[in-house]
Design a protein around this motif. Structure first.
Motif, PDB file in Angstrom:
ATOM      1  N   GLU A  25       0.826  -1.204   0.000  1.00  0.00           N
ATOM      2  CA  GLU A  25       0.000   0.000   0.000  1.00  0.00           C
ATOM      3  C   GLU A  25       0.867   1.263   0.000  1.00  0.00           C
ATOM      4  OE1 GLU A  25      -2.455  -0.517   3.405  1.00  0.00           O
ATOM      5  OE2 GLU A  25      -3.974  -1.677   2.315  1.00  0.00           O
ATOM      6  N   ASP A  29       1.115   4.082  -3.024  1.00  0.00           N
ATOM      7  CA  ASP A  29       0.933   5.523  -2.833  1.00  0.00           C
ATOM      8  C   ASP A  29       2.135   6.313  -3.359  1.00  0.00           C
ATOM      9  OD1 ASP A  29      -1.511   5.093  -1.674  1.00  0.00           O
ATOM     10  OD2 ASP A  29      -0.783   5.203   0.387  1.00  0.00           O
ATOM     11  N   TYR A  78      -6.690  10.240   0.622  1.00  0.00           N
ATOM     12  CA  TYR A  78      -7.375  10.194   1.914  1.00  0.00           C
ATOM     13  C   TYR A  78      -8.804   9.676   1.758  1.00  0.00           C
ATOM     14  CZ  TYR A  78      -9.593  11.762   6.232  1.00  0.00           C
ATOM     15  OH  TYR A  78     -10.302  11.807   7.411  1.00  0.00           O
ATOM     16  N   ALA A  81      -8.882   5.891   0.784  1.00  0.00           N
ATOM     17  CA  ALA A  81      -8.574   5.012   1.913  1.00  0.00           C
ATOM     18  C   ALA A  81      -9.709   5.027   2.936  1.00  0.00           C
ATOM     19  CB  ALA A  81      -7.267   5.444   2.565  1.00  0.00           C
ATOM     20  N   GLU A  84     -12.533   2.901   1.809  1.00  0.00           N
ATOM     21  CA  GLU A  84     -12.210   1.490   1.995  1.00  0.00           C
ATOM     22  C   GLU A  84     -12.511   1.049   3.424  1.00  0.00           C
ATOM     23  OE1 GLU A  84      -8.322  -1.509   1.676  1.00  0.00           O
ATOM     24  OE2 GLU A  84      -8.195   0.574   0.972  1.00  0.00           O
ATOM     25  N   PRO A 152      -8.687  -3.184   6.898  1.00  0.00           N
ATOM     26  CA  PRO A 152      -7.790  -2.060   6.600  1.00  0.00           C
ATOM     27  C   PRO A 152      -7.308  -1.363   7.859  1.00  0.00           C
ATOM     28  CG  PRO A 152     -10.062  -1.396   6.273  1.00  0.00           C
ATOM     29  CD  PRO A 152     -10.096  -2.857   6.649  1.00  0.00           C
ATOM     30  N   ARG A 156      -4.865   4.415   7.881  1.00  0.00           N
ATOM     31  CA  ARG A 156      -4.434   4.334   6.490  1.00  0.00           C
ATOM     32  C   ARG A 156      -4.744   5.612   5.706  1.00  0.00           C
ATOM     33  NH1 ARG A 156      -1.851   3.482   2.142  1.00  0.00           N
ATOM     34  NH2 ARG A 156      -2.993   2.815   0.337  1.00  0.00           N
ATOM     35  N   ALA A 157      -5.894   6.233   5.976  1.00  0.00           N
ATOM     36  CA  ALA A 157      -6.314   7.413   5.218  1.00  0.00           C
ATOM     37  C   ALA A 157      -5.307   8.552   5.361  1.00  0.00           C
ATOM     38  CB  ALA A 157      -7.700   7.868   5.666  1.00  0.00           C
ATOM     39  N   SER A 160      -1.934   7.585   3.782  1.00  0.00           N
ATOM     40  CA  SER A 160      -2.015   7.634   2.325  1.00  0.00           C
ATOM     41  C   SER A 160      -1.945   9.066   1.817  1.00  0.00           C
ATOM     42  CB  SER A 160      -3.315   6.974   1.849  1.00  0.00           C
ATOM     43  OG  SER A 160      -3.412   7.010   0.443  1.00  0.00           O
TER      44      SER A 160
END
Length: 243
Positions: A25, A29, A78, A81, A84, A152, A156-157, A160
């Motif tokens: 991931e 990115d 953002y 992610a 997701e 997830p 992560r957001a 990312s």
């Protein structure tokens, strides 16, 4: 005897170390940010050079584009992610409700999933019964094998967004460097072309290496895409100028 076999299996696992790349991931990115950062400002600078703009104007426009592009790309990363994570939460709740409401149906689905791997009913029945005794493991099994969803990272957001934004800035600065030192745009664009193509090839090689593709081929493909983008922008600027 069963314990001895179990200990033997554990020993074998301890002796065997698998090497898998697990930062897909983050690499994705970085690839998105750097590739766009290299090509978009590069194409913009080449296009403005074709319109006989000064290096100062091109540099100003390029910096503005890099800043706007980094924010836009970071925001896009953002939102993607976050979507997701939200999707996983919705499906998790739905699957949890189904396990409570229709456990027999869900258990039958477990058997159906295992049968797709060649497991016979008399072999998977104990597995199904074991999962029914462990609701969390059952839920995790259904999320992964029925829906194909991996849990997830909740952070992560933000990760990312930051990764894509920084990668875009790093890539976007490269084609603008010549315009910082060469006041004549027609000369600066040539240096920008060479520098950016070299950067594209290095980036493409690294991308191929980390993603398991052929590095040399990846380097050439990445450089070709960047060259086409800049040539198109330069040609359009010239066409508008002549028109």
């Amino acid at each position: 005897m069963a314990l001895a076999e179990g200990e033997l299996d554990k020993s074998l696992l301890n002796q065997h170390t698998e090497k898998h790349f697990t930062s897909g991931e983050i690499v994705r990115d970085i690839i998105i940010g750097v590739s766009d950062g290299l090509t978009v400002p590069f194409a913009l600078a080449a296009g403005l050079s074709g319109a006989n703009s000064s290096s100062a104007i091109i540099l100003t426009a390029g910096i503005a584009e890099v800043a706007a592009g980094a924010i836009s790309m970071g925001l896009g990363g953002y939102l993607a992610a976050k979507s997701e994570v939200d999707h996983y939460k919705r499906e998790l709740q739905r699957e949890q409700d189904e396990i409570i409401a229709v456990p027999d149906t869900e258990a039958a689905e477990v058997g159906e999933i295992l049968s797709e791997y060649g497991v016979q009913p008399h072999e998977y029945t104990p597995v199904v019964n074991a999962l029914r005794k462990n609701p969390q493991a059952w839920l995790d099994f259904m999320m992964k094998f029925e829906l194909g969803l991996e849990k997830p990272d909740r952070k992560r957001a933000v990760k990312s967004a930051v990764t894509i934004g920084i990668a875009y800035i790093v890539g976007g600065v490269v084609p603008l460097i010549p315009y910082m030192f060469i006041p004549i745009a027609k000369k600066a664009v040539l240096a920008s072309v060479v520098l950016t193509l070299i950067a594209l090839m290095i980036f493409g090689y690294a991308k191929g290496y980390f993603t398991g593709n052929k590095p040399v081929r990846s380097a050439l493909e990445t450089a070709l895409i960047g060259a086409i983008a800049s040539a198109a922008a330069f040609g359009m600027a010239k066409a508008v100028q002549l028109g």
